[in-house]
Scaffold this active site. Sequence first.
Site, PDB file in Angstrom:
ATOM      1  N   GLU A  20     -14.650  22.686 -48.352  1.00  0.00           N
ATOM      2  CA  GLU A  20     -13.961  21.483 -48.838  1.00  0.00           C
ATOM      3  C   GLU A  20     -12.564  21.413 -48.242  1.00  0.00           C
ATOM      4  O   GLU A  20     -11.887  22.433 -48.067  1.00  0.00           O
ATOM      5  CB  GLU A  20     -13.894  21.522 -50.370  1.00  0.00           C
TER       6      GLU A  20
ATOM      7  N   ASP B 191      -9.126  19.107 -49.014  1.00  0.00           N
ATOM      8  CA  ASP B 191      -8.645  18.252 -50.100  1.00  0.00           C
ATOM      9  C   ASP B 191      -7.296  17.601 -49.851  1.00  0.00           C
ATOM     10  O   ASP B 191      -6.331  18.272 -49.480  1.00  0.00           O
ATOM     11  CB  ASP B 191      -8.455  19.073 -51.388  1.00  0.00           C
TER      12      ASP B 191
ATOM     13  N   GLU C  10      -5.235  15.510 -52.828  1.00  0.00           N
ATOM     14  CA  GLU C  10      -5.227  15.015 -54.195  1.00  0.00           C
ATOM     15  C   GLU C  10      -3.829  14.511 -54.510  1.00  0.00           C
ATOM     16  O   GLU C  10      -2.835  15.202 -54.238  1.00  0.00           O
ATOM     17  CB  GLU C  10      -5.637  16.100 -55.195  1.00  0.00           C
TER      18      GLU C  10
END
Length: 288
Positions: free
Chosen positions: A106, A108, A110
């Site tokens: 993953e 990311d 955010e």
Amino acid sequence: MAAFSSSCSWKTGGLLFSVLLNYLIVVSAGNFYRDFQITFGNGRGSIHNGGQDLTLSLDKISGSGFKSRNKYLFGKIDMELKLVPGNSAGTVTAYYLSSLGATWDEIDFEFLGNVSGQPYVLHTNVFTQGKGRREQQFYLWFDPTADFHTYSVLWNPRCIVFYVDGIAIRQFKNLESIGVPFPKNQAMRIYSSLWNADEWATQGGRVKTDWSRAPFVASYRNFNADACILSGAGKTLCSPNVNAWLWKKLDLVRQSQIKWVQKKYMVYNYCTDYKRFPQGVPKECKYN
């Protein structure tokens, strides 16, 4: 121990290289109808303007989200976002690439909301084989709610680089030679969601979501994936522009950008969190 330069470093594997020599014939501009599907929200996520724009919304009942129809194995991924304006405390707008399974990979972005007048926190992380704990957080040098800004990931066999409006803010190098796993074998979809995380998102959970301000809305446009796509037949088909990014590494300008951003705007770095890692920070910290 092997020596590393400040640029991304990787040696070509024959199998991987042969896989990446398949090409798509045509590259077309991103269209949300064609490239994505709404995954949850019961109408809170919607596509507009002939597929050129997408919005996600959050209220007290539910958030919303979408995912890409394609799976990607390496690429340069760009998306313009305009984040929830005003008092966005408690909300999280997540935009990331991820595979599935217990040993998922993953990458990311955010965006952690905050009370009016205070800056968003941009939270980044990299998971390899189901393990993350590689958080770096930044303030942004602009208001991400006033207009659209471009958030990009370069992911190739050498490294992962995070960009904001074309400015490099972080890199994660392929350091498999010293035993650090690197995401290179699992194709990933693009995901995004807008959801309530007021137990931790704003000031460690001290500031809760003000539902009187709902619905909260995040907007998306100008998606582009200059990438390799995993086809239904299991083959990887790459864009004609593959050579522009497949072996790309950071030049001195991009390295200077990372230093500038991390000096002026970084608010958390797992590589300096000795309380969290009392036995020593992860070994990739020496080289990234």
